[in-house]
Enzyme design. Structure first.
Site, PDB file in Angstrom:
ATOM      1  N   LYS A 292      17.089 -83.136  51.979  1.00 47.18           N
ATOM      2  CA  LYS A 292      17.464 -84.058  53.065  1.00 47.18           C
ATOM      3  C   LYS A 292      17.142 -85.492  52.658  1.00 47.18           C
ATOM      4  O   LYS A 292      17.926 -86.413  52.872  1.00 47.18           O
ATOM      5  CB  LYS A 292      16.740 -83.678  54.366  1.00 47.18           C
ATOM      6  CG  LYS A 292      17.341 -82.450  55.010  1.00 47.18           C
ATOM      7  CD  LYS A 292      16.512 -81.903  56.152  1.00 47.18           C
ATOM      8  CE  LYS A 292      17.131 -80.580  56.621  1.00 47.18           C
ATOM      9  NZ  LYS A 292      16.327 -79.867  57.615  1.00 47.18           N
TER      10      LYS A 292
ATOM     11  N   GLN B  49      10.855 -80.285  60.506  1.00 50.97           N
ATOM     12  CA  GLN B  49      11.365 -79.122  59.767  1.00 50.97           C
ATOM     13  C   GLN B  49      10.785 -77.836  60.364  1.00 50.97           C
ATOM     14  O   GLN B  49       9.566 -77.686  60.464  1.00 50.97           O
ATOM     15  CB  GLN B  49      10.983 -79.253  58.281  1.00 50.97           C
ATOM     16  CG  GLN B  49      11.550 -78.162  57.413  1.00 50.97           C
ATOM     17  CD  GLN B  49      13.079 -78.167  57.341  1.00 50.97           C
ATOM     18  OE1 GLN B  49      13.696 -79.216  57.210  1.00 50.97           O
ATOM     19  NE2 GLN B  49      13.688 -76.997  57.453  1.00 50.97           N
TER      20      GLN B  49
ATOM     21  N   ASP C  18      18.760 -83.283  65.141  1.00 51.79           N
ATOM     22  CA  ASP C  18      18.979 -81.848  64.983  1.00 51.79           C
ATOM     23  C   ASP C  18      19.578 -81.213  66.236  1.00 51.79           C
ATOM     24  O   ASP C  18      20.017 -80.060  66.211  1.00 51.79           O
ATOM     25  CB  ASP C  18      17.637 -81.151  64.685  1.00 51.79           C
ATOM     26  CG  ASP C  18      17.512 -80.736  63.231  1.00 51.79           C
ATOM     27  OD1 ASP C  18      18.561 -80.613  62.575  1.00 51.79           O
ATOM     28  OD2 ASP C  18      16.375 -80.537  62.768  1.00 51.79           O
TER      29      ASP C  18
END
Ligand code: NAP
Length: 293
Positions: free
Chosen positions: A53, A97, A120
């Site tokens: 990422k 994460q 997200d």
């Protein structure tokens, strides 16, 4: 022979577009879009995802910060960091994460991220927005699948689409995005009775189960588009999807390979969302200044 849907090529096209948009953004606002990624502990798969990422952000010119916290980080410490990033005007997107170590409350962490920075799309406000079809952010993997379909000129409208899997990250949002594109959508899961009868009707079949060899040739309609979201290891330890690729590929019209299909799209789709978050963030800051005078 099916057309292989090349996630690496489509990713490169998306990244090329975002690089140009990022240049224009940076010229206009004097800073690059900024993504902050929080990693707790050292789960090997999570470390790889976070590294990729960061690399993707750098490739298009975004600024990215990775906060690597020890595995024994407390809930309070994690929430304090999120709060700081929520209030930092130079941070446009925040990503924690997952999975988190077991002692941390994932739900509370998801709720703590400001919805405008939740690239997200895990915050319930963003989940609701996807349901209502009025969203800014949508989970990356289903967004990547939609981008792949669009790139190959596959219009889901009027098609029978079957999604196997109903997770909040993949299956459910995938079904909603296909529905939004006017597909007739069936969602299957571990309690579905007669799974193969459903999947054999699919013009577009998306598998997000997490079991190697799960989708067999007798489950696929000839000429179908088969999207394999699964990421598994086979008996030899090699990365593979859910689909029995050698048996299914000759039957279908389009298919995503694993690796090289949906996987590269997942990381790439973070980029347009971070750019959108940055544009909205700066627009809101300008609005706040206007309201002061
Ligand atoms: P998940 O939360 O474990 O969900 C798996 C889904 O599969 C569940 O809805 C489950 O049904 C369903 N399922 C399990 N066994 C089944 C069966 N026998 N018949 C029908 N449905 C069954 O997993 P996930 O997070 O959605 O991820 C799914 C897969 O995609 C994993 O391999 C993951 O690694 C991969 N993935 C890949 C990417 C990528 O970038 N390529 C991104 C995210 C995830 P129930 O709900 O009834 O339990």
């Amino acid at each position: 022979m099916a057309v292989l849907m090349d996630g690496k090529a489509v990713s490169a096209a998306v990244r090329g577009r975002i690089r140009l948009d990022c240049e224009a953004f940076t010229k206009k606002f004097g800073r690059a879009p900024g993504l902050s990624v929080i990693l707790v502990g050292n789960d090997p798969a999570s470390c790889v995802y976070v590294r990729n990422k960061k690399r993707a952000c750098e490739e298009v010119g975004f600024s990215s910060s990775v906060y690597e916290l020890p595995g024994n980080t407390t809930q309070e410490e994690l929430l304090l960091l999120i709060d700081r990033l929520n209030r930092d005007p130079a941070v446009d997107g925040i990503l924690v994460q997952l999975p988190l170590p077991a002692h941390l409350d994932e739900k509370a962490v998801t709720l703590a991220i400001r919805p405008e920075k939740d690239v997200d799309a895990f915050h319930p406000i963003n989940v609701g927005a996807v349901c209502a079809g009025e969203y800014t952010f949508v989970p990356c993997t289903p967004a990547g699948v939609m981008e792949l379909l669009a790139y190959y000129g596959i219009d889901p409208a009027g098609k029978d689409c079957v999604v196997i899997g109903r997770s909040n990250i993949v299956g459910k949002p995938q079904a909603l995005l296909l529905l939004e594109k006017n597909a007739t959508v069936t969602v299957c899961h571990s309690r579905t009775v007669g799974l193969a009868e459903h999947t054999r009707r699919a013009d577009i079949l998306v598998s997000a189960v997490g079991k190697a060899g799960f989708v067999r040739a007798d489950m696929v309609k000839p000429g179908a588009v088969v999207i394999d979201v699964g990421m598994n290891r086979n008996a030899e330890g090699k990365l593979c999807g859910d689909v029995d690729f050698p048996a299914v590929e000759p039957l279908c019209s389009y298919i995503t390979p694993v690796p090289g299909g949906v996987g590269p799209m997942t990381i790439t789709m973070l980029l347009p969302k971070t750019l959108t978050a940055a544009e909205k963030n700066l627009a809101n800051q300008e609005k706040a200044i206007d309201n002061t005078y």
